[in-house]
Design a protein around this motif. Structure first.
Motif, PDB file in Angstrom:
ATOM      1  N   PRO A 253      34.528 -68.784 -63.044  1.00 14.11           N
ATOM      2  CA  PRO A 253      35.639 -67.539 -64.615  1.00 14.11           C
ATOM      3  C   PRO A 253      34.685 -68.101 -65.627  1.00 14.11           C
ATOM      4  O   PRO A 253      34.963 -68.534 -66.636  1.00 14.11           O
ATOM      5  N   ASP A 254      33.358 -67.164 -65.820  1.00 13.84           N
ATOM      6  CA  ASP A 254      32.396 -67.440 -67.004  1.00 13.84           C
ATOM      7  C   ASP A 254      32.706 -66.851 -68.430  1.00 13.84           C
ATOM      8  O   ASP A 254      32.015 -66.855 -69.163  1.00 13.84           O
ATOM      9  N   SER A 255      33.354 -65.376 -67.876  1.00 12.20           N
ATOM     10  CA  SER A 255      33.894 -64.855 -68.480  1.00 12.20           C
ATOM     11  C   SER A 255      35.561 -64.052 -68.913  1.00 12.20           C
ATOM     12  O   SER A 255      35.949 -64.303 -67.559  1.00 12.20           O
ATOM     13  N   GLU A 256      35.808 -63.513 -70.206  1.00 11.45           N
ATOM     14  CA  GLU A 256      37.376 -62.905 -69.493  1.00 11.45           C
ATOM     15  C   GLU A 256      37.021 -61.746 -69.487  1.00 11.45           C
ATOM     16  O   GLU A 256      36.066 -60.673 -69.897  1.00 11.45           O
ATOM     17  N   ILE A 257      37.366 -61.414 -68.393  1.00 15.15           N
ATOM     18  CA  ILE A 257      38.026 -59.763 -67.613  1.00 15.15           C
ATOM     19  C   ILE A 257      39.028 -59.326 -67.608  1.00 15.15           C
ATOM     20  O   ILE A 257      39.149 -57.644 -66.574  1.00 15.15           O
ATOM     21  N   ASP A 258      40.238 -59.853 -68.381  1.00 21.04           N
ATOM     22  CA  ASP A 258      41.214 -59.524 -68.963  1.00 21.04           C
ATOM     23  C   ASP A 258      41.561 -57.788 -69.028  1.00 21.04           C
ATOM     24  O   ASP A 258      42.412 -57.167 -67.858  1.00 21.04           O
ATOM     25  N   THR A 259      41.252 -57.200 -70.049  1.00 16.15           N
ATOM     26  CA  THR A 259      40.957 -56.024 -70.888  1.00 16.15           C
ATOM     27  C   THR A 259      40.703 -54.881 -69.380  1.00 16.15           C
ATOM     28  O   THR A 259      41.561 -53.787 -69.153  1.00 16.15           O
ATOM     29  N   GLU A 260      39.644 -55.407 -68.519  1.00 15.89           N
ATOM     30  CA  GLU A 260      38.683 -54.760 -68.335  1.00 15.89           C
ATOM     31  C   GLU A 260      40.523 -54.325 -66.923  1.00 15.89           C
ATOM     32  O   GLU A 260      40.042 -53.346 -66.177  1.00 15.89           O
ATOM     33  N   LEU A 261      40.381 -55.410 -65.830  1.00 18.68           N
ATOM     34  CA  LEU A 261      41.298 -55.729 -64.943  1.00 18.68           C
ATOM     35  C   LEU A 261      42.818 -54.665 -65.319  1.00 18.68           C
ATOM     36  O   LEU A 261      43.631 -53.792 -64.567  1.00 18.68           O
ATOM     37  N   TYR A 262      43.047 -55.287 -66.471  1.00 15.44           N
ATOM     38  CA  TYR A 262      44.128 -54.446 -66.769  1.00 15.44           C
ATOM     39  C   TYR A 262      43.775 -52.474 -66.709  1.00 15.44           C
ATOM     40  O   TYR A 262      44.824 -52.442 -66.685  1.00 15.44           O
ATOM     41  N   LEU A 263      42.949 -52.304 -67.169  1.00 16.54           N
ATOM     42  CA  LEU A 263      42.514 -51.363 -67.532  1.00 16.54           C
ATOM     43  C   LEU A 263      42.513 -50.414 -65.885  1.00 16.54           C
ATOM     44  O   LEU A 263      42.797 -49.304 -66.033  1.00 16.54           O
ATOM     45  N   PHE A 264      41.340 -51.119 -65.210  1.00 23.64           N
ATOM     46  CA  PHE A 264      41.581 -50.649 -63.886  1.00 23.64           C
ATOM     47  C   PHE A 264      42.860 -50.881 -63.204  1.00 23.64           C
ATOM     48  O   PHE A 264      43.198 -49.678 -62.954  1.00 23.64           O
ATOM     49  N   PHE A 265      44.238 -51.611 -62.688  1.00 22.02           N
ATOM     50  CA  PHE A 265      45.112 -51.319 -61.953  1.00 22.02           C
ATOM     51  C   PHE A 265      46.351 -50.527 -62.914  1.00 22.02           C
ATOM     52  O   PHE A 265      46.728 -49.367 -62.034  1.00 22.02           O
ATOM     53  N   LYS A 266      45.768 -50.582 -63.599  1.00 28.37           N
ATOM     54  CA  LYS A 266      46.500 -49.473 -65.101  1.00 28.37           C
ATOM     55  C   LYS A 266      46.392 -47.954 -64.137  1.00 28.37           C
ATOM     56  O   LYS A 266      47.025 -47.325 -64.298  1.00 28.37           O
ATOM     57  N   ASN A 267      45.249 -47.590 -64.685  1.00 28.57           N
ATOM     58  CA  ASN A 267      44.704 -46.264 -64.385  1.00 28.57           C
ATOM     59  C   ASN A 267      44.778 -45.740 -62.771  1.00 28.57           C
ATOM     60  O   ASN A 267      45.283 -44.718 -62.165  1.00 28.57           O
ATOM     61  N   LYS A 268      44.295 -46.817 -61.981  1.00 27.16           N
ATOM     62  CA  LYS A 268      43.997 -46.695 -60.373  1.00 27.16           C
ATOM     63  C   LYS A 268      45.612 -46.779 -59.970  1.00 27.16           C
ATOM     64  O   LYS A 268      45.618 -46.242 -59.107  1.00 27.16           O
ATOM     65  N   LEU A 269      46.605 -47.691 -59.921  1.00 30.33           N
ATOM     66  CA  LEU A 269      47.977 -47.536 -59.987  1.00 30.33           C
ATOM     67  C   LEU A 269      48.807 -46.254 -60.125  1.00 30.33           C
ATOM     68  O   LEU A 269      49.471 -45.145 -59.829  1.00 30.33           O
ATOM     69  N   ASN A 270      48.717 -45.607 -61.226  1.00 23.53           N
ATOM     70  CA  ASN A 270      48.812 -44.612 -62.104  1.00 23.53           C
ATOM     71  C   ASN A 270      48.076 -43.047 -61.164  1.00 23.53           C
ATOM     72  O   ASN A 270      49.114 -42.348 -61.052  1.00 23.53           O
ATOM     73  N   ASP A 271      46.677 -43.396 -61.102  1.00 18.84           N
ATOM     74  CA  ASP A 271      46.765 -42.042 -60.002  1.00 18.84           C
ATOM     75  C   ASP A 271      46.618 -42.303 -58.138  1.00 18.84           C
ATOM     76  O   ASP A 271      46.322 -41.069 -57.881  1.00 18.84           O
ATOM     77  N   GLY A 272      46.760 -42.985 -57.817  1.00 18.94           N
ATOM     78  CA  GLY A 272      47.467 -43.233 -56.800  1.00 18.94           C
ATOM     79  C   GLY A 272      46.454 -43.759 -55.695  1.00 18.94           C
ATOM     80  O   GLY A 272      46.305 -43.596 -54.200  1.00 18.94           O
ATOM     81  N   SER A 273      45.269 -43.980 -56.426  1.00 18.92           N
ATOM     82  CA  SER A 273      44.042 -44.044 -55.385  1.00 18.92           C
ATOM     83  C   SER A 273      44.236 -45.489 -55.468  1.00 18.92           C
ATOM     84  O   SER A 273      42.987 -45.933 -54.476  1.00 18.92           O
ATOM     85  N   LEU A 274      44.968 -46.542 -56.114  1.00 20.57           N
ATOM     86  CA  LEU A 274      45.301 -47.492 -55.369  1.00 20.57           C
ATOM     87  C   LEU A 274      46.135 -48.102 -54.974  1.00 20.57           C
ATOM     88  O   LEU A 274      47.650 -47.586 -56.175  1.00 20.57           O
ATOM     89  N   ILE A 275      46.289 -48.403 -53.393  1.00 20.24           N
ATOM     90  CA  ILE A 275      47.414 -49.473 -53.052  1.00 20.24           C
ATOM     91  C   ILE A 275      47.993 -51.249 -53.124  1.00 20.24           C
ATOM     92  O   ILE A 275      47.198 -51.533 -52.647  1.00 20.24           O
ATOM     93  N   GLN A 276      48.758 -51.937 -54.223  1.00 18.88           N
ATOM     94  CA  GLN A 276      48.482 -52.479 -53.773  1.00 18.88           C
ATOM     95  C   GLN A 276      49.903 -52.936 -53.343  1.00 18.88           C
ATOM     96  O   GLN A 276      50.935 -52.566 -53.842  1.00 18.88           O
ATOM     97  N   TRP A 277      49.922 -53.913 -52.622  1.00 16.57           N
ATOM     98  CA  TRP A 277      51.268 -54.469 -52.064  1.00 16.57           C
ATOM     99  C   TRP A 277      51.170 -56.369 -52.351  1.00 16.57           C
ATOM    100  O   TRP A 277      50.022 -56.851 -52.103  1.00 16.57           O
ATOM    101  N   LEU A 278      52.272 -57.396 -52.119  1.00 25.36           N
ATOM    102  CA  LEU A 278      52.737 -58.056 -52.471  1.00 25.36           C
ATOM    103  C   LEU A 278      53.604 -58.603 -51.142  1.00 25.36           C
ATOM    104  O   LEU A 278      54.748 -57.873 -50.734  1.00 25.36           O
ATOM    105  N   VAL A 279      53.232 -60.374 -51.571  1.00 22.45           N
ATOM    106  CA  VAL A 279      54.206 -60.770 -50.351  1.00 22.45           C
ATOM    107  C   VAL A 279      54.679 -62.199 -51.248  1.00 22.45           C
ATOM    108  O   VAL A 279      54.135 -62.783 -51.798  1.00 22.45           O
ATOM    109  N   GLU A 280      56.004 -61.707 -51.053  1.00 17.57           N
ATOM    110  CA  GLU A 280      57.430 -62.846 -52.156  1.00 17.57           C
ATOM    111  C   GLU A 280      57.742 -64.116 -50.986  1.00 17.57           C
ATOM    112  O   GLU A 280      58.216 -63.379 -49.643  1.00 17.57           O
ATOM    113  N   ASP A 281      57.346 -64.928 -51.497  1.00 15.66           N
ATOM    114  CA  ASP A 281      58.350 -65.618 -50.549  1.00 15.66           C
ATOM    115  C   ASP A 281      59.507 -66.574 -52.204  1.00 15.66           C
ATOM    116  O   ASP A 281      58.485 -67.691 -53.345  1.00 15.66           O
TER     117      ASP A 281
END
Length: 149
Positions: free
Chosen positions: A29-57
């Motif tokens: 982890p030699d660089s900061e990627i939070d901004t890029e990841l934020y934009l990726f998840f925001k755009n892809k979740l909103n346009d439906g091209s990404l469906i992410q599942w979470l498992v909680e315990d």
């Protein structure tokens, strides 16, 4: 354990899970990627091209997995051109070996089937490869890669 779809409200959590996954795969982890990841998840979740599942315990997210949808030009073997890609598979090391990743794969494959997709790709880490092969994914020599950097 509770399995649920992630929403845009989960983006900060998705960013942290993705970074854990990358480190787990041996990337530095030699660089900061939070901004890029934020934009990726925001755009892809909103346009439906990404469906992410979470498992909680007990309200702790212990695993995740995603499926991305994209299109190629139609072909004789895939008339719709639609394909899917499994990504962001991560299980907390305390929860590995309990079948969670296999349950996630079943959910993600069902997501693909519901949209009429019959071809799913993924790139497997050394740790994930046995899980995917046991599930039924097969080696394919379809891709070549070129690094432009």
């Amino acid at each position: 354990m509770e399995f649920r779809k992630a929403t845009v409200k989960d983006i900060d959590l998705l960013i942290e899970l993705r970074k854990k996954q990358l480190v787990d795969e041996g990337l530095n982890p030699d660089s900061e990627i939070d901004t890029e990841l934020y934009l990726f998840f925001k755009n892809k979740l909103n346009d439906g091209s990404l469906i992410q599942w979470l498992v909680e315990d007990h309200a702790e997210v212990v695993a995740c997995g995603a499926i991305m949808f994209y299109e190629f030009p139609p072909s004789y073997i895939n008339k719709s051109g639609k394909r899917a890609y499994i990504a962001n598979m991560y299980t907390n090391d305390r929860y590995r070996g309990q079948g969670i990743a296999t349950k996630l794969l079943n959910i993600l494959v069902d997501e693909a089937k519901q949209t009429g997709i019959s071809n799913i790709l993924l790139v497997a880490s050394k740790l994930g490869r046995p899980v995917y092969k046991k599930f039924g994914f097969q080696e394919a020599n379809e891709w070549l890669e070129f690094n432009c950097v």
